[in-house]
Design a protein around this motif. Sequence first.
Motif, PDB file in Angstrom:
ATOM      1  N   HIS A 262      10.514   3.930 -15.181  1.00 26.55           N
ATOM      2  CA  HIS A 262      11.479   3.342 -16.119  1.00 26.55           C
ATOM      3  C   HIS A 262      11.777   1.888 -15.750  1.00 26.55           C
ATOM      4  CE1 HIS A 262      14.728   3.373 -19.092  1.00 26.55           C
ATOM      5  NE2 HIS A 262      15.455   2.734 -18.197  1.00 26.55           N
ATOM      6  N   THR A 263      11.839   1.602 -14.440  1.00 30.10           N
ATOM      7  CA  THR A 263      12.084   0.239 -13.986  1.00 30.10           C
ATOM      8  C   THR A 263      10.954  -0.683 -14.430  1.00 30.10           C
ATOM      9  OG1 THR A 263      13.314   1.036 -12.052  1.00 30.10           O
ATOM     10  CG2 THR A 263      12.457  -1.214 -11.960  1.00 30.10           C
ATOM     11  N   VAL A 264       9.709  -0.210 -14.320  1.00 27.12           N
ATOM     12  CA  VAL A 264       8.555  -0.999 -14.757  1.00 27.12           C
ATOM     13  C   VAL A 264       8.614  -1.227 -16.267  1.00 27.12           C
ATOM     14  CG1 VAL A 264       6.033  -0.972 -15.016  1.00 27.12           C
ATOM     15  CG2 VAL A 264       7.075  -0.250 -12.858  1.00 27.12           C
ATOM     16  N   PHE A 265       8.997  -0.208 -17.012  1.00 26.35           N
ATOM     17  CA  PHE A 265       9.108  -0.322 -18.470  1.00 26.35           C
ATOM     18  C   PHE A 265      10.160  -1.355 -18.857  1.00 26.35           C
ATOM     19  CE2 PHE A 265      11.293   1.201 -22.393  1.00 26.35           C
ATOM     20  CZ  PHE A 265      10.261   0.953 -23.295  1.00 26.35           C
ATOM     21  N   ARG A 266      11.319  -1.322 -18.212  1.00 30.70           N
ATOM     22  CA  ARG A 266      12.375  -2.281 -18.517  1.00 30.70           C
ATOM     23  C   ARG A 266      11.937  -3.710 -18.173  1.00 30.70           C
ATOM     24  NH1 ARG A 266      15.561  -0.331 -22.164  1.00 30.70           N
ATOM     25  NH2 ARG A 266      16.557  -2.371 -21.892  1.00 30.70           N
ATOM     26  N   GLU A 267      11.169  -3.858 -17.118  1.00 30.66           N
ATOM     27  CA  GLU A 267      10.685  -5.184 -16.745  1.00 30.66           C
ATOM     28  C   GLU A 267       9.687  -5.699 -17.780  1.00 30.66           C
ATOM     29  OE1 GLU A 267      10.197  -8.748 -14.758  1.00 30.66           O
ATOM     30  OE2 GLU A 267      11.770  -7.211 -14.617  1.00 30.66           O
ATOM     31  N   LEU A 268       8.876  -4.805 -18.328  1.00 40.67           N
ATOM     32  CA  LEU A 268       7.949  -5.200 -19.393  1.00 40.67           C
ATOM     33  C   LEU A 268       8.717  -5.668 -20.624  1.00 40.67           C
ATOM     34  CD1 LEU A 268       5.110  -5.426 -20.603  1.00 40.67           C
ATOM     35  CD2 LEU A 268       5.252  -2.988 -21.189  1.00 40.67           C
ATOM     36  N   LEU A 269       9.768  -4.945 -20.990  1.00 36.81           N
ATOM     37  CA  LEU A 269      10.591  -5.354 -22.129  1.00 36.81           C
ATOM     38  C   LEU A 269      11.239  -6.713 -21.884  1.00 36.81           C
ATOM     39  CD1 LEU A 269      12.471  -2.058 -23.147  1.00 36.81           C
ATOM     40  CD2 LEU A 269      10.316  -2.969 -24.036  1.00 36.81           C
ATOM     41  N   ARG A 270      11.644  -6.954 -20.647  1.00 34.03           N
ATOM     42  CA  ARG A 270      12.306  -8.215 -20.319  1.00 34.03           C
ATOM     43  C   ARG A 270      11.344  -9.393 -20.435  1.00 34.03           C
ATOM     44  NH1 ARG A 270      12.514 -11.937 -16.955  1.00 34.03           N
ATOM     45  NH2 ARG A 270      10.812 -11.035 -15.745  1.00 34.03           N
ATOM     46  N   MET A 271      10.096  -9.191 -20.040  1.00 34.70           N
ATOM     47  CA  MET A 271       9.166 -10.316 -19.984  1.00 34.70           C
ATOM     48  C   MET A 271       8.471 -10.592 -21.314  1.00 34.70           C
ATOM     49  SD  MET A 271       6.006  -8.662 -17.765  1.00 34.70           S
ATOM     50  CE  MET A 271       5.032 -10.157 -17.811  1.00 34.70           C
ATOM     51  N   VAL A 272       8.539  -9.675 -22.264  1.00 37.01           N
ATOM     52  CA  VAL A 272       7.891  -9.881 -23.569  1.00 37.01           C
ATOM     53  C   VAL A 272       8.977 -10.010 -24.633  1.00 37.01           C
ATOM     54  CG1 VAL A 272       6.250  -9.007 -25.261  1.00 37.01           C
ATOM     55  CG2 VAL A 272       5.919  -8.512 -22.826  1.00 37.01           C
ATOM     56  N   PRO A 273       9.259 -11.203 -25.124  1.00 38.94           N
ATOM     57  CA  PRO A 273      10.314 -11.405 -26.127  1.00 38.94           C
ATOM     58  C   PRO A 273      10.069 -10.566 -27.380  1.00 38.94           C
ATOM     59  CG  PRO A 273       9.561 -13.508 -25.247  1.00 38.94           C
ATOM     60  CD  PRO A 273       8.612 -12.476 -24.741  1.00 38.94           C
ATOM     61  N   GLY A 274      11.111  -9.856 -27.809  1.00 40.62           N
ATOM     62  CA  GLY A 274      11.039  -9.084 -29.047  1.00 40.62           C
ATOM     63  C   GLY A 274      10.293  -7.772 -28.957  1.00 40.62           C
ATOM     64  N   LEU A 275       9.820  -7.407 -27.768  1.00 37.20           N
ATOM     65  CA  LEU A 275       9.022  -6.180 -27.658  1.00 37.20           C
ATOM     66  C   LEU A 275       9.856  -4.928 -27.924  1.00 37.20           C
ATOM     67  CD1 LEU A 275       6.402  -4.719 -27.035  1.00 37.20           C
ATOM     68  CD2 LEU A 275       6.974  -4.823 -24.594  1.00 37.20           C
ATOM     69  N   GLU A 276      11.080  -4.901 -27.437  1.00 29.64           N
ATOM     70  CA  GLU A 276      11.906  -3.703 -27.621  1.00 29.64           C
ATOM     71  C   GLU A 276      12.137  -3.431 -29.098  1.00 29.64           C
ATOM     72  OE1 GLU A 276      16.181  -1.778 -26.158  1.00 29.64           O
ATOM     73  OE2 GLU A 276      15.470  -3.670 -25.310  1.00 29.64           O
ATOM     74  N   ALA A 277      12.515  -4.452 -29.850  1.00 23.24           N
ATOM     75  CA  ALA A 277      12.750  -4.270 -31.289  1.00 23.24           C
ATOM     76  C   ALA A 277      11.465  -3.877 -32.002  1.00 23.24           C
ATOM     77  CB  ALA A 277      13.314  -5.562 -31.879  1.00 23.24           C
ATOM     78  N   ARG A 278      10.365  -4.455 -31.585  1.00 20.03           N
ATOM     79  CA  ARG A 278       9.084  -4.139 -32.223  1.00 20.03           C
ATOM     80  C   ARG A 278       8.688  -2.692 -31.979  1.00 20.03           C
ATOM     81  NH1 ARG A 278       3.468  -7.616 -31.291  1.00 20.03           N
ATOM     82  NH2 ARG A 278       2.089  -6.277 -32.558  1.00 20.03           N
ATOM     83  N   LEU A 279       8.919  -2.215 -30.766  1.00 19.83           N
ATOM     84  CA  LEU A 279       8.584  -0.821 -30.456  1.00 19.83           C
ATOM     85  C   LEU A 279       9.451   0.143 -31.260  1.00 19.83           C
ATOM     86  CD1 LEU A 279       8.129  -0.942 -26.557  1.00 19.83           C
ATOM     87  CD2 LEU A 279       6.333  -0.615 -28.273  1.00 19.83           C
ATOM     88  N   MET A 280      10.725  -0.179 -31.373  1.00 20.02           N
ATOM     89  CA  MET A 280      11.643   0.713 -32.079  1.00 20.02           C
ATOM     90  C   MET A 280      11.304   0.802 -33.560  1.00 20.02           C
ATOM     91  SD  MET A 280      13.523   2.010 -29.806  1.00 20.02           S
ATOM     92  CE  MET A 280      14.802   2.789 -30.798  1.00 20.02           C
ATOM     93  N   ALA A 281      10.682  -0.247 -34.095  1.00 22.44           N
ATOM     94  CA  ALA A 281      10.369  -0.275 -35.522  1.00 22.44           C
ATOM     95  C   ALA A 281       8.932   0.139 -35.811  1.00 22.44           C
ATOM     96  CB  ALA A 281      10.611  -1.682 -36.073  1.00 22.44           C
ATOM     97  N   SER A 282       8.175   0.523 -34.779  1.00 21.32           N
ATOM     98  CA  SER A 282       6.746   0.797 -34.944  1.00 21.32           C
ATOM     99  C   SER A 282       6.444   2.286 -35.039  1.00 21.32           C
ATOM    100  CB  SER A 282       5.947   0.196 -33.777  1.00 21.32           C
ATOM    101  OG  SER A 282       6.072  -1.207 -33.737  1.00 21.32           O
ATOM    102  N   ALA A 283       5.429   2.583 -35.851  1.00 19.65           N
ATOM    103  CA  ALA A 283       4.905   3.945 -35.906  1.00 19.65           C
ATOM    104  C   ALA A 283       4.019   4.170 -34.679  1.00 19.65           C
ATOM    105  CB  ALA A 283       4.095   4.138 -37.190  1.00 19.65           C
ATOM    106  N   GLU A 284       3.592   5.416 -34.501  1.00 22.21           N
ATOM    107  CA  GLU A 284       2.838   5.771 -33.299  1.00 22.21           C
ATOM    108  C   GLU A 284       1.550   4.961 -33.163  1.00 22.21           C
ATOM    109  OE1 GLU A 284       0.786   9.707 -31.186  1.00 22.21           O
ATOM    110  OE2 GLU A 284       2.016   9.909 -32.993  1.00 22.21           O
TER     111      GLU A 284
END
Length: 360
Positions: free
Chosen positions: A86-108
């Motif tokens: 989970h720590t690695v995942f959060r760090e990925l979200l931090r380093m890629v701008p807009g990734l969290e919102a993009r994932l939440m809005a994306s299909a599989e």
Amino acid sequence: MAGNSQHRADSESASPSAQKRANPNALELGPRKKPTTQDPLVHHGRHFGRAVHSFCNVQTLLTNGIITMGEDEDIESLPTVERREHTVFRELLRMVPGLEARLMASAEDEVIHIADLIQKGANGARADDTKGMKSAIIDWITPKGQSLNPHIPRNVKSGRGFNHERTGALLCPAGLDWNNTDTRSKLISGQIQVAGDQWPVFLYANYTYDPEDPWNGLLRSGLLVSAFKHIFTSPSSVDQEPKATRSGNARLHGMRCITKASLAYVATQARFSLTSAQVFSRTDLVTDSERFYTTILELLEDPDEKDEVDQLLVWWNRQVFPLFADLERMPSKDSALARIKQKREEYRERAISMSVGAQD
């Protein structure tokens, strides 16, 4: 006649001189080629693999991360492996701008596409670094003004590993004596299989291991510093004094200080470059690279080793990122800055004293 005329015209149009005249003037630059564009996720994936986690299944990381997204407050209750993931995942979200919102809005299928791009970047960076260091490391292990005997070709690996005196001595596991004839012959023949958690002596400063103090000099060798600069600052910075400005991959990705994963990554790349293995593979049980990487990273992330690790990171920042290292420098004695700080402290103490007196 008409047919003959047509035949001559066709012949002229097909002649080399006619074709040459039809092409753009060779003395002119011509139209500018369209620049090739690369998805930014590939760019971020390159740094993710180097500085956050090298041997990561990005698709699984994203899938599991989406499930736990928004549950940060419960992370401490997770098992160690899941908490680290989970720590690695959060760090990925931090380093890629807009990734969290993009994932939440994306299909599989879109999540899979995103993961593939990040994975492509991580794999590409690892391949580039493996190729580049294979040649460069020969320069670093050759004593100044001398040559290796026998010679090691810069682009051939078969003569490396325990097959060569120099690389064998560097790869010899800490705690074993390369100068012992029996030990050396068993390492060369493969009777002694070196697992990934048997760290080589080249990780230590001056290539010296102290069994009574195994932290002494660990991950502070000059070879590792050269390897880190080669990958993160620039190949040309290896033989130069540290500069105040960042450059190379570190600059491209806004990297201002060492990360634990980047140190494990560089050690893994350097170790592989010294071996005789031809292809970098996470499943290669001979080099056991994934286990090597993981055991170093686990040590650096162990809370019980925090004091030693903090000192190690400060040391590394001084070597590579001198402008940004947290050196905790005290102002020079009797300087204007020291006097300002002294006066501020005196004022603060008087204010506290007056406040206490007023209450009495």
